[in-house]
Design a protein around this motif. Sequence first.
Motif, PDB file in Angstrom:
ATOM      1  N   TYR A  74      13.232 -30.882  -5.404  1.00 23.32           N
ATOM      2  CA  TYR A  74      12.864 -31.241  -3.846  1.00 23.32           C
ATOM      3  C   TYR A  74      13.130 -32.749  -4.047  1.00 23.32           C
TER       4      TYR A  74
ATOM      5  N   MET B 221      16.714 -33.092  -3.214  1.00 22.68           N
ATOM      6  CA  MET B 221      17.121 -32.566  -1.934  1.00 22.68           C
ATOM      7  C   MET B 221      16.839 -33.900  -0.734  1.00 22.68           C
ATOM      8  N   LEU B 222      15.375 -34.216  -0.784  1.00 24.24           N
ATOM      9  CA  LEU B 222      15.083 -35.250   0.133  1.00 24.24           C
ATOM     10  C   LEU B 222      15.681 -36.581  -0.063  1.00 24.24           C
TER      11      LEU B 222
ATOM     12  N   LEU C  77       6.610 -37.132  -3.212  1.00 21.14           N
ATOM     13  CA  LEU C  77       6.186 -36.065  -3.554  1.00 21.14           C
ATOM     14  C   LEU C  77       4.703 -35.715  -4.235  1.00 21.14           C
TER      15      LEU C  77
ATOM     16  N   VAL D   8      10.816 -27.927   4.727  1.00 21.34           N
ATOM     17  CA  VAL D   8      10.844 -28.373   3.459  1.00 21.34           C
ATOM     18  C   VAL D   8       9.637 -28.762   2.844  1.00 21.34           C
TER      19      VAL D   8
ATOM     20  N   SER E 190       6.879 -25.948   2.279  1.00 23.86           N
ATOM     21  CA  SER E 190       7.271 -25.221   1.135  1.00 23.86           C
ATOM     22  C   SER E 190       6.951 -25.929  -0.165  1.00 23.86           C
ATOM     23  N   PHE E 191       7.212 -27.382  -0.100  1.00 25.88           N
ATOM     24  CA  PHE E 191       6.708 -28.101  -1.317  1.00 25.88           C
ATOM     25  C   PHE E 191       5.333 -28.141  -1.629  1.00 25.88           C
TER      26      PHE E 191
END
Length: 228
Positions: A69, A72-73, A101, A127, A130-131
């Motif tokens: 993540y 991706m972020l 995060l 996103v 889901s995280f």
Amino acid sequence: CSSDLFDFIVVASSWMSASFMILRTLRIFRVLRLVTRVRVLNEIVAALINTIPKLIAIAAVLFLIFYVYAVMLTLFFKDMYEEGLTSYDYFSRLDKTFLTLFQLMTLDSWSTVTKEVMEVYPWSWVVFVSFVTLSSFTVVNLIIAVICDAIQDLHRGDFESTLEAVISQSKTEEGERNTESSLCSHTDVNCVEKKVNDLSNVVEQILSNQKEMQLTLEAIMKAQNARN
């Protein structure tokens, strides 16, 4: 004793220089001696030590989730702060994304971060949700479940050892009763009453141990349900 020697070294070091005065705070670690002296604390620490391999495996899975993540972020939203689209620099670098995060995992103002990004990217909620679901609700609860299972195993081991002791004692008493029964007649009322009383005591002791174990398991399950 070792604790007095530790105090002597700490105090003597603090007298040598004012910069060593902070060493006196190390004396607070003497409180850790309670872990070895209090049976309940000792059992809890032993249970936590037994969970270390499983906790390491869970931590590895959590790190992989964080890394996926974070990359991706960072790729998606790294320019938002420079463009003035967010109030803080959340995603410009990988380390800052990791910190963001972690904030999301602890549910600390995660909705604020999500809404700021959603003003520019309306699909970004997928996103973030889901995280949060994977990290906070799944992995963290998995850690709690592992610790509760370790404590439950500890109580189960105590119950099994107690049960074995009761069975061993009952066998010993049964041997004694067999010896006594060979000396008295089967029609003797006193011998029969003694056998019934001995058997009743053994059954009551086993039922008492089972009830204690059941209450312990119910308390653990209630604590886990309250956390969920």
